[in-house]
Design an enzyme around this catalytic site. Structure first.
Site, mmCIF file in Angstrom:
data_model
loop_
_atom_site.group_PDB
_atom_site.id
_atom_site.type_symbol
_atom_site.label_atom_id
_atom_site.label_comp_id
_atom_site.label_asym_id
_atom_site.label_seq_id
_atom_site.Cartn_x
_atom_site.Cartn_y
_atom_site.Cartn_z
ATOM 1 N N GLN A 91 0.613 8.021 -2.793
ATOM 2 C CA GLN A 91 1.377 8.558 -1.415
ATOM 3 C C GLN A 91 2.711 9.001 -1.828
ATOM 4 O O GLN A 91 3.628 8.339 -2.120
ATOM 5 C CB GLN A 91 1.533 7.674 -0.373
ATOM 6 C CG GLN A 91 2.128 7.694 0.849
ATOM 7 C CD GLN A 91 2.706 6.727 1.941
ATOM 8 O OE1 GLN A 91 2.001 5.569 1.793
ATOM 9 N NE2 GLN A 91 3.578 6.762 2.924
ATOM 10 N N HIS A 168 3.780 -1.120 6.480
ATOM 11 C CA HIS A 168 3.106 -0.337 5.589
ATOM 12 C C HIS A 168 1.682 -0.569 5.640
ATOM 13 O O HIS A 168 1.475 -1.726 5.845
ATOM 14 C CB HIS A 168 3.468 -0.738 4.080
ATOM 15 C CG HIS A 168 2.976 0.205 3.198
ATOM 16 N ND1 HIS A 168 3.438 1.694 3.004
ATOM 17 C CD2 HIS A 168 2.152 0.155 2.171
ATOM 18 C CE1 HIS A 168 2.702 2.003 2.003
ATOM 19 N NE2 HIS A 168 1.942 1.176 1.372
ATOM 20 N N ASP A 196 -3.719 1.100 -1.935
ATOM 21 C CA ASP A 196 -2.295 1.354 -1.549
ATOM 22 C C ASP A 196 -1.839 2.479 -2.187
ATOM 23 O O ASP A 196 -1.528 2.359 -3.419
ATOM 24 C CB ASP A 196 -1.532 0.085 -1.747
ATOM 25 C CG ASP A 196 -0.249 0.234 -0.915
ATOM 26 O OD1 ASP A 196 0.150 1.203 -0.634
ATOM 27 O OD2 ASP A 196 0.354 -0.843 -0.752
#
Length: 242
Positions: A91, A168, A196
């Site tokens: 990310q 998150h 993640d």
């Protein structure tokens, strides 16, 4: 970090299902639903055939510290091998963790995408690409940002003026045991894998016998136990209604 900043997604099945359908998921084959709690009775309310689990959690305090420590430990000592078919991307887009969780859940599950849909094209384009190259494709595909924004503004919570958030998303899926694949063992087990985009890669969370139960146990012991916050929310990607 990229200059891109998206609106945070709400942990809401309607929001996630709207996003997924717009991006190409065949809704009759799979859908997101709430996990209302982690005790046996509430877990029993979740539809059978759980394919993935998403978790929204407060990424602060002890949780944030232990994430950093674990990343350092894995970098230094390694971990149980991860199946190479697992799709993961890094990310770099601020507040895109909800879309990251969605993509990690959908792409690593046996769900059906409409031919030539945004998701089908994205998966094809990401073949043989690195995690950073994949997120660059995501960032440069304006349709995904529009789908994200549309879903983010359709939730029950008003979009805040300040887009900074400590909440998150992460995602849990199951994958074949890579060691069994490497040794060509006939009886292959399954592993729980945490995906993640804010970490350094996929993380092995142990043997998988029942994805929902295994993830619930892990979340209780390694997330909820480490925080006094009540800002936790979980959803399951389950089989559709057809």
């Amino acid at each position: 970090m990229s200059e891109s900043r998206w609106i945070p997604l709400e942990s809401n099945p309607d929001v996630f299902n709207s996003w997924a359908a717009a991006a190409g998921l065949v809704a009759s084959k799979a859908q997101f639903e709430d996990i209302y709690g982690l005790d046996a009775e509430l877990l029993g309310m979740v539809s059978e055939g759980v394919k993935a689990v998403t978790l929204l959690f407060p990424c602060s305090g002890t949780i944030a510290t232990k994430r950093k420590e674990e990343d350092e430990k894995i970098a230094a000592q390694g971990q149980h091998p991860i199946d190479p078919t697992i799709f993961w991307m890094k990310q770099t887009i601020v507040n895109a963790c909800g879309t990251m969780g969605l993509l990690h859940a959908l792409i690593n599950s046996d769900v059906t995408f409409a031919p030539e849909s945004p998701l089908a094209r994205f998966i094809e384009e990401c073949k043989d690409k690195t995690p950073l190259e994949r997120v660059k494709i995501l960032e440069e595909t304006s349709l995904f940002e529009r789908i994200h924004t549309s879903a983010a503004t359709s939730g029950q919570t008003t979009v805040p003026e300040d887009l900074d958030t400590y909440l998150h998303f992460t995602c849990f899926v199951k994958a074949p045991d890579a060691t069994a694949r490497e040794t060509e063992t006939q009886a292959r087990g399954w592993r729980v894998i945490e995906l993640d985009g804010g970490r350094n890669g996929p993380i092995d969370r142990g043997e998988c016998t029942d994805l929902l139960q295994d993830v619930a146990k892990f979340v209780k012991e390694h997330y909820i136990k480490e925080s006094k916050s009540v800002n936790f929310s979980m959803m399951a990607l389950c089989c559709g209604q057809d």
